[in-house]
Write a protein that holds these residues in place. Structure first.
Motif, mmCIF file in Angstrom:
data_model
loop_
_atom_site.group_PDB
_atom_site.id
_atom_site.type_symbol
_atom_site.label_atom_id
_atom_site.label_comp_id
_atom_site.label_asym_id
_atom_site.label_seq_id
_atom_site.Cartn_x
_atom_site.Cartn_y
_atom_site.Cartn_z
ATOM 1 N N LYS A 199 2.306 1.672 -3.555
ATOM 2 C CA LYS A 199 1.276 2.084 -4.503
ATOM 3 C C LYS A 199 0.946 3.567 -4.347
ATOM 4 O O LYS A 199 0.870 4.311 -5.340
ATOM 5 C CB LYS A 199 0.019 1.245 -4.291
ATOM 6 N N ARG A 218 0.830 -1.211 0.000
ATOM 7 C CA ARG A 218 0.000 0.000 0.000
ATOM 8 C C ARG A 218 0.865 1.262 0.000
ATOM 9 O O ARG A 218 0.523 2.258 -0.643
ATOM 10 C CB ARG A 218 -0.941 -0.010 1.208
ATOM 11 N N GLN A 259 -0.306 5.911 4.895
ATOM 12 C CA GLN A 259 0.118 4.514 4.796
ATOM 13 C C GLN A 259 1.514 4.318 5.380
ATOM 14 O O GLN A 259 1.788 3.326 6.065
ATOM 15 C CB GLN A 259 0.103 4.070 3.321
#
Length: 486
Positions: free
Chosen positions: A164, A161, A177
């Protein structure tokens, strides 16, 4: 008509923060001291692309409207400061959330801070729901296997995550994140990568303090990490840039000794990863009442003021003020605790001076009484000794107390009260030092209330005089170390 849900103080702060962000995006350097964004925006509009040009002009119009609104309908100072903080956060969130489309959102009547907080709350709630659902649906045997493997797979997903969000350049999402990964997996397999990605993400946004904090955070958590050398280089480069900026400005303003000391102090703070300077105020009260002066001095002053008393000026049916009958005492008006409070004024002046030259927040001046921690003894220090005296003038070499005339009026300047107040002056000595310094740097000076009229009640007159004395010496310190033109 769009409802004006964002206050004028908050919108003004949002626009001012956005102005400096746009300046950095176009690599346009300008010293912040004395530059009003309202004057800067029309000029900036001519140096950016067409979309940002239109935005700058709209921002200038809106900033002017906000300031007029605040002038017409002022708000309390503490509320104004809180709104200014929210406005700055709004601006940063817009640039993070809409990096390619900020021009269409910057002036929207939206509470971006509240939206961000709600998004974070929903995401955390969703994470909790997912965990409970998974635990409720798995059989005992499979649950044992999942529990055995959960740390590995959970960390892998968490890092996925982070990657990304970083690749998609969604700054706000990425930071959330990354923070979650560091909190959940401080010794995780990818901790070095995550911490370094945070450093590189701020470098792309040209935010010196954020870059510094993220690099320092990496070096604190991972002093032997795989990116430690690169993080140290980034950390040093930010400090070196700030020191170079100080050198350029101080070279034109300060004494050689002042500039040399501050430069070496900044290098010390860089090398020891410090941002705090501890300030200690040491006041001494050396006040003299009118009655403590020799009788010859008092007779002299009473003769000077006798002419006014005999002139008949003042309130009809009431004699004019007379020495010593109508003289306000001084020792009972200024307490040691009150004198110590003036340290805060000196700290505030030092802070504002450094913030004009360096990126705000790089160096923080803090009252020594509020400093704690194991590094307290290593912090750079400023000791300010100041003595509060009765202000004096000299007649033929003889010290004579300076006397101010207090007049209270009402209606159409009708005089209702007249009395006398002793003047205040201060002697100062500020001693700058840090561990290992070749020598300390000392600034001495005298502060007086000047001759400008004081428009306050006589109960506050001594406070105003002392504030003026402190302000004058704070300006002298700033001039000596290059924070203010001499």
């Amino acid at each position: 008509m769009v409802q004006n849900v964002i206050g004028s103080a908050r919108m003004a702060a949002r626009i001012e923060t956005a102005t400096w962000r746009i300046m950095r995006m176009y690599n346009l350097a300008v010293a912040r001291a004395g530059i009003d964004p309202l004057d800067l925006l029309p000029v900036l509009a001519g140096k950016v692309d067409s979309e940002d040009c239109e935005l700058c002009l709209r921002m200038a119009d809106e900033l002017g409207r906000c300031r007029q609104e605040l002038a017409d309908h002022p708000i309390p100072e503490n509320e104004k400061e809180g709104q200014a903080t929210l406005g700055a956060m709004d601006a940063n969130l817009v640039f993070q959330k809409y990096p390619g489309d900020y021009a269409h959102h910057l002036l929207e009547q939206r509470d971006f801070v509240a939206e961000a907080e709600e998004a974070l709350r929903q995401r955390k709630a969703e994470r909790k729901r997912n965990i409970f659902l998974a635990l409720g649906c798995v059989a005992v045997l499979i649950l044992g296997i999942v529990i055995y493997n959960l740390p590995y797979f959970a960390e892998k997903r968490a890092y996925g995550r982070v990657e990304k969000a970083y690749e998609q350049k969604t700054d706000y999402e990425f930071r959330q994140q990354a923070d979650e990964y560091v909190e959940d997996y401080p010794d995780g397999k990818h901790i070095d990568d995550v911490l370094w990605l945070v450093v590189t993400s701020y470098r792309g946004l040209h935010e010196p303090i954020k870059i510094l904090e993220s690099a320092e955070n990496y070096l604190t958590l991972r002093p032997e990490g795989s990116y430690a050398a690169r993080a140290k280089a980034v950390y040093d480069s930010v400090w070196n840039s700030e020191i170079a900026n100080y050198d350029w400005i101080a070279d034109k303003r300060s004494s050689d000794a002042g500039a040399t000391f501050v430069r070496s102090m900044l290098c010390y703070m860089r090398d020891n990863r410090m941002h705090t300077v501890s300030v200690t105020g040491v006041p001494t009260l050396d006040l003299k009442e009118y009655s403590e002066y020799p009788s010859s001095v008092r007779v002299f002053l009473e003769a000077l003021y006798e002419a006014e008393a005999e002139s008949g000026k003042g309130i009809p049916g009431r004699k004019s003020a007379k020495l010593p009958d109508d003289l306000v005492t001084i020792k009972d008006k200024i307490t040691p605790e009150q004198a110590r409070s003036w340290t805060a004024d000196i700290i505030s002046s030092l802070q504002s001076g450094f913030d004009r030259v360096l990126t705000p927040g790089l160096v923080k001046f803090v009252d020594s009484r509020n400093v704690s921690g194991s590094d307290k003894a290593k912090l750079p220090t400023v000791r300010v000794d100041f003595t509060v005296n009765t202000e004096e003038e000299h007649f033929g070499g003889v010290p004579v107390p300076s006397i101010w005339t207090y007049t209270s009026t009402q209606g159409y300047n009708i005089e209702v009260e007249k009395s006398f107040i002793l003047g205040i002056s201060m002697e100062f000595k500020a001693d700058f030092n840090y561990l290992g310094a070749a020598s300390d740097f000392v600034v001495t000076g005298h502060g007086d209330p000047g001759e400008e009229r004081i428009n306050v009640d006589k109960s506050e007159a001594y406070n105003v005089m002392c504030d003026r004395c402190v302000a004058k010496f704070a300006d002298k310190i700033a001039a000596e170390i290059g924070l203010l033109e001499q």
